[in-house]
Design a protein around this motif. Structure first.
Motif, mmCIF file in Angstrom:
data_model
loop_
_atom_site.group_PDB
_atom_site.id
_atom_site.type_symbol
_atom_site.label_atom_id
_atom_site.label_comp_id
_atom_site.label_asym_id
_atom_site.label_seq_id
_atom_site.Cartn_x
_atom_site.Cartn_y
_atom_site.Cartn_z
ATOM 1 N N PRO A 11 10.352 -48.803 -11.190
ATOM 2 C CA PRO A 11 9.627 -50.373 -12.438
ATOM 3 C C PRO A 11 10.448 -52.269 -11.727
ATOM 4 O O PRO A 11 11.294 -51.473 -11.973
ATOM 5 N N MET A 12 9.759 -52.744 -11.823
ATOM 6 C CA MET A 12 9.979 -53.715 -11.883
ATOM 7 C C MET A 12 10.599 -53.860 -13.516
ATOM 8 O O MET A 12 10.602 -54.047 -14.268
ATOM 9 N N TYR A 28 16.258 -60.642 -23.537
ATOM 10 C CA TYR A 28 14.837 -59.679 -23.999
ATOM 11 C C TYR A 28 15.178 -58.971 -22.617
ATOM 12 O O TYR A 28 14.375 -59.674 -21.444
ATOM 13 N N ILE A 29 14.882 -57.554 -22.186
ATOM 14 C CA ILE A 29 14.825 -57.137 -21.130
ATOM 15 C C ILE A 29 13.744 -56.206 -21.507
ATOM 16 O O ILE A 29 13.214 -55.275 -22.308
ATOM 17 N N LYS A 30 12.672 -55.689 -20.405
ATOM 18 C CA LYS A 30 11.240 -55.242 -19.995
ATOM 19 C C LYS A 30 11.740 -54.434 -18.932
ATOM 20 O O LYS A 30 11.206 -54.987 -17.520
ATOM 21 N N GLN A 31 11.110 -53.033 -18.483
ATOM 22 C CA GLN A 31 11.180 -52.399 -17.488
ATOM 23 C C GLN A 31 10.891 -51.321 -18.024
ATOM 24 O O GLN A 31 10.689 -50.452 -18.894
ATOM 25 N N GLY A 32 9.607 -51.051 -17.439
ATOM 26 C CA GLY A 32 8.548 -49.869 -17.413
ATOM 27 C C GLY A 32 8.439 -49.675 -19.044
ATOM 28 O O GLY A 32 7.768 -51.002 -19.613
ATOM 29 N N THR A 33 7.979 -48.461 -19.860
ATOM 30 C CA THR A 33 7.525 -48.510 -20.955
ATOM 31 C C THR A 33 9.440 -49.143 -21.850
ATOM 32 O O THR A 33 8.972 -48.075 -22.942
ATOM 33 N N ALA A 34 10.939 -48.980 -21.687
ATOM 34 C CA ALA A 34 12.077 -49.207 -22.392
ATOM 35 C C ALA A 34 12.077 -50.961 -22.191
ATOM 36 O O ALA A 34 11.758 -51.329 -21.224
#
Length: 337
Positions: A217-218, A242-248
């Protein structure tokens, strides 16, 4: 059936170490500004000097097997012609199965977009391209049929399925894009900055994510902060990531103070709070052109109860080659924490 069990067990090893990529964030650093190549490729060349060399080391979860050991290093050249270049390498190892996550990148940034009074308002665009590899050390992985059923003696490599093992060792082209805004006006009491980056935009193959055909995932990073000049010798910099990857996702609030103790020495002290995860105190020393920082993650989540020594230690080192002749303009440098 034995082959099926063996494949399932191999995948469990991968899942336990790497996690499901749809519900897990890439390896990250608490001192994220100490390794800007991970945070945002647009930070390439965004410093006051001709070149910058940085290195960072992180030891995590020492109480779980061999834990995670993560190392990053980068070098950047500031051409002062609106284009800067850099290279970076990253390697993470974990567990007794010889798991490794290794990558190498080339970075490029363009800083020619300037506006406002004297062009102090800056916008920088950056990109990063390279190779990402993940896998295990074949000699360190043993399955149940890797032991003689009578003597119990280990059989080297057992009957490891080479096809499966090759899938657990991946090599993929990888790329990232980023943008950064910052206010470099030296006359202001407060200089703000904000950036955004997207990693794995090529969606590399990742068998660790859930089997054949799975994609990594990106990862999106959004970071911002403000350096507040309290006096000529003291400043405070609150910032947020703030970090966002997939559902996390992960949220980090940070603040650090910089005090000029002598003409050549600055003291740095501060900390991060990674929401629902850890409290991270930080100390650092700025001596001439070198900055050294140390931090310690104190885990506050349930992981500390389940895994015992789930904390992490991190140390970073940055050296900046200053310009021989400085102009009247002072460059605003993004925080190091």
């Amino acid at each position: 059936m034995r082959n099926l069990i063996k494949k399932a067990f191999a995948f469990l090893i991968a899942a336990n170490l790497a996690g499901n990529a749809n519900a897990q964030i890439d390896a990250h650093f608490s001192q994220y500004y100490g390794y800007p190549a991970w945070l945002n490729p647009a930070l390439t060349g965004t410093f006051d000097g001709e070149y910058r060399v940085s290195a960072i080391y992180r030891s995590q979860w020492a109480g779980i097997g061999n834990g995670f050991k993560t190392v990053g290093a980068a070098a950047e050249i500031n051409t002062n012609k609106d284009v800067s270049f850099g290279v970076s390498v990253f390697r993470q190892t974990a567990g007794t199965g010889g798991y490794h996550n290794t990558s190498g990148y080339g970075n490029l940034s363009y800083s020619g977009m300037r506006f406002g009074k004297n062009g102090y308002q800056r916008v920088v665009l950056g990109m990063q391209v390279g190779l990402l590899t993940k896998g295990f050390d074949r000699n360190k992985v043993t399955f149940e049929d890797g032991y003689d059923p009578i003597t119990g003696i280990e059989i080297p490599n057992g009957s490891i399925d080479p096809v499966l093992f090759n899938k657990l060792n991946m090599n993929s082209f990888d790329a990232a894009l980023g943008a950064l805004y910052f206010d470099a006006d030296p006359s202001k009491k407060a200089n703000i900055y904000a950036g955004f980056s997207a990693s794995h935009v090529t969606r590399p193959n990742d068998f660790f994510s859930g089997g054949e055909g799975a994609k990594l995932p990106m990862r999106f990073n959004a970071h911002a902060g403000v350096r507040i000049k309290v006096s000529e010798t003291f400043s405070v910099t609150p910032n947020f990531l703030y970090i966002k990857q997939g559902t996390a996702d992960a949220k980090v609030a940070s603040v650090y103070a910089q005090l000029k103790a002598t003409p050549e020495v600055d003291l740095l002290i501060g900390g991060n709070y990674r929401f629902q995860d850890a409290i991270i105190p930080y100390v650092g020393l700025y001596y001439k052109n070198m900055v050294i920082g140390a931090s310690y993650d104190i885990t506050t989540s349930d992981l500390s109860k389940a895994a015992g020594r789930a904390n992490a230690f991190e140390i970073s080192l940055t050296f900046t080659g200053k310009r021989k002749a400085k102009g009247s303009e002072q460059e605003f440098v993004c925080p190091r924490l």
